[in-house]
Design a protein around this motif. Sequence first.
Motif, short mmCIF file in Angstrom:
data_model
loop_
_atom_site.label_atom_id
_atom_site.label_comp_id
_atom_site.label_asym_id
_atom_site.label_seq_id
_atom_site.Cartn_x
_atom_site.Cartn_y
_atom_site.Cartn_z
N SER A 12 66.27 -8.13 17.54
CA SER A 12 66.02 -6.88 18.28
C SER A 12 67.34 -6.21 18.65
O SER A 12 68.29 -6.87 19.07
N LYS A 16 67.80 -2.21 12.99
CA LYS A 16 66.98 -2.28 11.79
C LYS A 16 66.17 -1.01 11.55
O LYS A 16 66.17 -0.47 10.45
N GLY A 17 65.47 -0.58 12.60
CA GLY A 17 64.57 0.55 12.44
C GLY A 17 65.30 1.82 12.05
O GLY A 17 64.94 2.50 11.09
N THR A 18 66.34 2.14 12.79
CA THR A 18 67.09 3.36 12.54
C THR A 18 67.72 3.34 11.15
O THR A 18 67.64 4.32 10.40
N ARG A 21 64.96 3.37 8.23
CA ARG A 21 64.39 4.70 8.02
C ARG A 21 65.37 5.63 7.31
O ARG A 21 64.98 6.39 6.41
N HIS A 31 59.01 3.47 3.78
CA HIS A 31 59.59 2.61 4.82
C HIS A 31 58.45 1.89 5.53
O HIS A 31 57.43 2.51 5.86
N ASP A 33 57.81 -0.71 8.78
CA ASP A 33 58.27 -1.43 9.96
C ASP A 33 57.24 -2.53 10.25
O ASP A 33 56.20 -2.28 10.86
N ALA A 36 56.20 -3.27 13.91
CA ALA A 36 55.20 -2.39 14.51
C ALA A 36 53.79 -2.91 14.26
O ALA A 36 52.88 -2.67 15.07
N THR A 82 51.97 4.88 18.87
CA THR A 82 53.40 4.99 18.58
C THR A 82 54.26 4.73 19.80
O THR A 82 55.25 3.98 19.74
N ARG A 86 55.93 0.50 22.39
CA ARG A 86 57.37 0.38 22.62
C ARG A 86 57.64 0.23 24.12
O ARG A 86 58.22 1.10 24.75
N GLU A 123 61.47 -3.63 6.90
CA GLU A 123 62.28 -4.23 7.97
C GLU A 123 61.44 -5.19 8.78
O GLU A 123 60.23 -5.01 8.95
N HIS A 158 61.71 2.45 23.61
CA HIS A 158 61.23 1.15 24.04
C HIS A 158 60.85 1.14 25.51
O HIS A 158 60.70 0.08 26.11
#
Length: 219
Positions: A12, A16-18, A21, A31, A33, A36, A82, A86, A123, A158
């Motif tokens: 974490s 990874k996410g940024t 994408r 992409h 995730d 998620a 969404t 978070r 990811e 988050h």
Amino acid sequence: MRPLIIAIDGPSGAGKGTVARAVAQRLGYRHLDTGAMYRAVAWKALQVGLALDNEDAIAALAERAALDVGPTAVQIDGRDVTTAIRTPQIDRAAAMTARLPKVRAVLVARQRAEGERAGIVVEGRDIGTVVFPNADVKIYLDASSEERARRRAADPAHGVGRHAALAEVESELKARDHSDSTRTTSPLAVAKDAVHLDTTGLSIDEAVDKVMTIVREKL
């Protein structure tokens, strides 16, 4: 050029996410995730009152759920979650859910189905080791615990916000790291053939550029 399966793993707050994408956007790839997916299932389990250690019930929930993890939105059974997934509460719930082997089996099968058609950046925490062990590109993104805590504390996605105590955020990240790396099924680990990329001190663009260099070498 042959479309690739690109696996990006890491703890974490590593970015990874940024990064995933951005890489997918540059390549014109899809992409996914995977985190998620676990978050959405954990959120749904809480909503329907399931105990987070009820493995059979949560696995059944994950099996029947209509999951849509898109580039900008996450839905489960038609509900947009969404933002709801978070939060620190869901961080903890997802970590508990991710430790359940039957739940992982259901979601890994879904993830592999998504990757049947290459041209995707996936990811997660076990993508290069378990989900796609034959991925064309494997990257393990990492950063110091201090850097990861700073990023998470500043990330409103988050539910933390800029005023969160760094020490508290870092403590929660370390707890998640321990949970992920010690679970018996698909623990967080660096695949033996993955490129280890430390993003401490790197801007988003710099991290993406480094990943793109690795991908271009494979292309």
